[in-house]
Structures are given as structure tokens and as C-alpha cells.
Motif scaffolding. Structure first.
Motif, PDB file in Angstrom:
ATOM      1  N   LEU A 101      -4.451 -11.540   1.264  1.00 43.76           N
ATOM      2  CA  LEU A 101      -3.591 -10.726   2.109  1.00 43.76           C
ATOM      3  C   LEU A 101      -3.774  -9.245   1.784  1.00 43.76           C
ATOM      4  N   GLY A 102      -3.752  -8.925   0.486  1.00 39.49           N
ATOM      5  CA  GLY A 102      -3.926  -7.527   0.082  1.00 39.49           C
ATOM      6  C   GLY A 102      -5.278  -6.970   0.487  1.00 39.49           C
ATOM      7  N   LEU A 103      -6.331  -7.748   0.286  1.00 33.84           N
ATOM      8  CA  LEU A 103      -7.670  -7.281   0.691  1.00 33.84           C
ATOM      9  C   LEU A 103      -7.761  -7.090   2.194  1.00 33.84           C
ATOM     10  N   SER A 104      -7.213  -8.032   2.939  1.00 29.61           N
ATOM     11  CA  SER A 104      -7.249  -7.923   4.403  1.00 29.61           C
ATOM     12  C   SER A 104      -6.501  -6.685   4.874  1.00 29.61           C
ATOM     13  N   LEU A 105      -5.324  -6.450   4.321  1.00 28.41           N
ATOM     14  CA  LEU A 105      -4.558  -5.261   4.691  1.00 28.41           C
ATOM     15  C   LEU A 105      -5.309  -3.982   4.338  1.00 28.41           C
ATOM     16  N   SER A 106      -5.964  -3.977   3.186  1.00 26.77           N
ATOM     17  CA  SER A 106      -6.711  -2.772   2.806  1.00 26.77           C
ATOM     18  C   SER A 106      -7.876  -2.532   3.761  1.00 26.77           C
ATOM     19  N   ARG A 107      -8.531  -3.602   4.229  1.00 28.20           N
ATOM     20  CA  ARG A 107      -9.634  -3.447   5.190  1.00 28.20           C
ATOM     21  C   ARG A 107      -9.125  -2.936   6.535  1.00 28.20           C
ATOM     22  N   LEU A 108      -7.847  -3.207   6.828  1.00 31.33           N
ATOM     23  CA  LEU A 108      -7.226  -2.697   8.052  1.00 31.33           C
ATOM     24  C   LEU A 108      -6.733  -1.268   7.884  1.00 31.33           C
ATOM     25  N   GLY A 109      -6.861  -0.729   6.670  1.00 34.86           N
ATOM     26  CA  GLY A 109      -6.405   0.629   6.403  1.00 34.86           C
ATOM     27  C   GLY A 109      -4.947   0.711   6.000  1.00 34.86           C
ATOM     28  N   ASP A 110      -4.279  -0.416   5.818  1.00 34.51           N
ATOM     29  CA  ASP A 110      -2.877  -0.445   5.396  1.00 34.51           C
ATOM     30  C   ASP A 110      -2.819  -0.541   3.872  1.00 34.51           C
ATOM     31  N   PHE A 111      -3.133   0.571   3.218  1.00 36.23           N
ATOM     32  CA  PHE A 111      -3.185   0.579   1.758  1.00 36.23           C
ATOM     33  C   PHE A 111      -1.804   0.435   1.142  1.00 36.23           C
ATOM     34  N   ARG A 112      -0.795   1.015   1.768  1.00 35.33           N
ATOM     35  CA  ARG A 112       0.573   0.845   1.256  1.00 35.33           C
ATOM     36  C   ARG A 112       0.984  -0.629   1.296  1.00 35.33           C
ATOM     37  N   ALA A 114      -0.950  -3.130   1.199  1.00 36.90           N
ATOM     38  CA  ALA A 114      -1.821  -3.925   0.340  1.00 36.90           C
ATOM     39  C   ALA A 114      -1.388  -3.905  -1.122  1.00 36.90           C
ATOM     40  N   VAL A 115      -0.675  -2.860  -1.537  1.00 36.81           N
ATOM     41  CA  VAL A 115      -0.332  -2.702  -2.954  1.00 36.81           C
ATOM     42  C   VAL A 115       0.481  -3.876  -3.481  1.00 36.81           C
ATOM     43  N   GLU A 116       1.552  -4.229  -2.791  1.00 41.52           N
ATOM     44  CA  GLU A 116       2.450  -5.259  -3.321  1.00 41.52           C
ATOM     45  C   GLU A 116       1.756  -6.611  -3.495  1.00 41.52           C
ATOM     46  N   PRO A 117       1.088  -7.150  -2.469  1.00 40.55           N
ATOM     47  CA  PRO A 117       0.456  -8.458  -2.704  1.00 40.55           C
ATOM     48  C   PRO A 117      -0.629  -8.407  -3.778  1.00 40.55           C
ATOM     49  N   LEU A 118      -1.381  -7.299  -3.834  1.00 47.02           N
ATOM     50  CA  LEU A 118      -2.412  -7.200  -4.877  1.00 47.02           C
ATOM     51  C   LEU A 118      -1.789  -7.073  -6.260  1.00 47.02           C
ATOM     52  N   ALA A 119      -0.694  -6.325  -6.369  1.00 51.81           N
ATOM     53  CA  ALA A 119      -0.015  -6.183  -7.664  1.00 51.81           C
ATOM     54  C   ALA A 119       0.549  -7.525  -8.124  1.00 51.81           C
ATOM     55  N   LEU A 120       1.121  -8.271  -7.198  1.00 45.67           N
ATOM     56  CA  LEU A 120       1.645  -9.588  -7.553  1.00 45.67           C
ATOM     57  C   LEU A 120       0.530 -10.522  -8.005  1.00 45.67           C
ATOM     58  N   ALA A 121      -0.574 -10.540  -7.257  1.00 47.50           N
ATOM     59  CA  ALA A 121      -1.702 -11.399  -7.634  1.00 47.50           C
ATOM     60  C   ALA A 121      -2.227 -11.024  -9.015  1.00 47.50           C
ATOM     61  N   ALA A 122      -2.382  -9.718  -9.261  1.00 47.10           N
ATOM     62  CA  ALA A 122      -2.889  -9.244 -10.561  1.00 47.10           C
ATOM     63  C   ALA A 122      -1.917  -9.585 -11.690  1.00 47.10           C
ATOM     64  N   ALA A 123      -0.609  -9.518 -11.414  1.00 50.56           N
ATOM     65  CA  ALA A 123       0.378  -9.867 -12.437  1.00 50.56           C
ATOM     66  C   ALA A 123       0.363 -11.366 -12.738  1.00 50.56           C
ATOM     67  N   ARG A 136      -6.680  -1.526  -8.311  1.00 52.29           N
ATOM     68  CA  ARG A 136      -7.052  -0.158  -8.710  1.00 52.29           C
ATOM     69  C   ARG A 136      -7.617   0.626  -7.529  1.00 52.29           C
ATOM     70  N   HIS A 137      -8.459  -0.024  -6.730  1.00 58.09           N
ATOM     71  CA  HIS A 137      -9.071   0.641  -5.578  1.00 58.09           C
ATOM     72  C   HIS A 137      -7.999   1.095  -4.578  1.00 58.09           C
ATOM     73  N   VAL A 138      -7.057   0.214  -4.270  1.00 62.66           N
ATOM     74  CA  VAL A 138      -6.002   0.546  -3.306  1.00 62.66           C
ATOM     75  C   VAL A 138      -5.127   1.671  -3.837  1.00 62.66           C
ATOM     76  N   ARG A 139      -4.757   1.595  -5.105  1.00 60.05           N
ATOM     77  CA  ARG A 139      -3.923   2.655  -5.691  1.00 60.05           C
ATOM     78  C   ARG A 139      -4.669   3.980  -5.742  1.00 60.05           C
ATOM     79  N   ALA A 140      -5.950   3.945  -6.064  1.00 64.27           N
ATOM     80  CA  ALA A 140      -6.748   5.180  -6.098  1.00 64.27           C
ATOM     81  C   ALA A 140      -6.866   5.785  -4.706  1.00 64.27           C
ATOM     82  N   THR A 141      -7.011   4.950  -3.705  1.00 67.23           N
ATOM     83  CA  THR A 141      -7.099   5.452  -2.326  1.00 67.23           C
ATOM     84  C   THR A 141      -5.782   6.108  -1.938  1.00 67.23           C
TER      85      THR A 141
END
Length: 146
Positions: A101-112, A114-123, A136-141
Motif C-alpha cells: 500500500l505504501g509503495l503504491s501510494l508513493s508511486r502515485l505521488g501521495d508521499f504523505r 505512504a508514510v503511515e503504512p510504510l512506518a507500520l510495516a517497518a515497525a 526512508r525514501h518517502v520521508r526524504a522526499t
């Protein structure tokens, strides 16, 4: 994206008969052939079979995950996000669906978004480098855009 699923639908065909206008076989054959196509690099072809399987068995999370992976591979990010979101809504602890979900959202340009699902997955899976790298990529963007 690499698959994390079990490799088999989590529900049976339950009497579903193949449509004569559609591909040969039933849901399980569509699913396994779709996975083979996806693994072989034919994501767009996999989408066709996996969408048919998902239509026949809409509650199957493993079919939905495979379909979302194929959609992602075919650059159909909005549809992939919808299917990954469906899985997350049913099972919020499904780390791979959160990642997708986070990767898909980031590819759509919805970086904000994307943060939550990626942070949850990483946690949930701190040892998974792909999850941490995507976060890291989404947060850096987002930082670069501020």
C-alpha cells in the motif's frame, strides 16, 4: 515487489465452474497461472487471470495480494493500492500489504499517505531492509519538498 503470500488461495473453489468465454480451468488454476506469469515478468497478463480469480473469489486475501502485486508490476498503482488497502482493512497486522500500500501510494505521488503504512510495516518487521528503505525514501522526499 516480492511475494510474501502462502502460494495458495485461502479459500476453495466452492463449486465455481469456469466461464466458457474465459480461460480454461477454475479459480485455483487462474490463480496459479497468474502467479507463474507474474514470476515470469508478465505482470499485465497476470492481472487478467488474477482479476478473474478475484471476481470469482472476492474474499480471498491471497488472490487479492497476488492481484495487487501484478497490478503494481503493470504500473496500475491506483488499483494495486485499492487491493492492498482491502487486505489491510481486514488484517491491519498484514505487514506485506502495508508495504505494498505504501509503495503504491508513493508511486502515485501521495508521499504523505505512504508514510503511515510504510512506518507500520517497518515497525512490524524491523529486519526487513526493503521496508526501511522505502520508508526512508518517502520521508526524504517529503523533507526535500518542505
Amino acid at each position: 515487489m516480492d511475494g510474501q503470500g502462502s502460494g495458495r488461495p485461502d479459500d476453495s473453489q466452492s463449486g465455481v465452474h469456469p466461464d466458457p468465454a474465459g480461460p480454461d480451468g477454475g479459480v485455483y488454476e487462474w490463480y496459479t497461472r497468474g502467479l507463474e506469469l507474474l514470476k515470469g515478468g508478465s505482470a499485465a497478463a497476470a492481472v487478467q487471470l488474477l482479476a478473474r480469480a478475484a471476481d470469482a473469489e472476492p474474499a480471498s486475501r491471497s488472490i487479492r495480494e497476488a492481484l495487487a502485486r501484478a497490478q503494481f508490476g503493470a504500473r496500475r498503482f491506483r488499483e494495486a493500492a485499492e487491493n492492498f488497502r482491502y487486505i489491510v482493512e481486514i488484517d491491519p497486522a498484514e505487514d506485506y500489504a502495508l508495504f505494498g500500500l505504501g509503495l503504491s501510494l508513493s508511486r502515485l505521488g501521495d508521499f504523505r499517505g505512504a508514510v503511515e503504512p510504510l512506518a507500520l510495516a517497518a515497525a512490524m518487521r524491523p529486519e526487513n531492509r526493503d521496508y526501511a528503505k522505502a520508508l526512508r525514501h518517502v520521508r526524504a522526499t517529503l523533507d526535500a519538498r518542505r
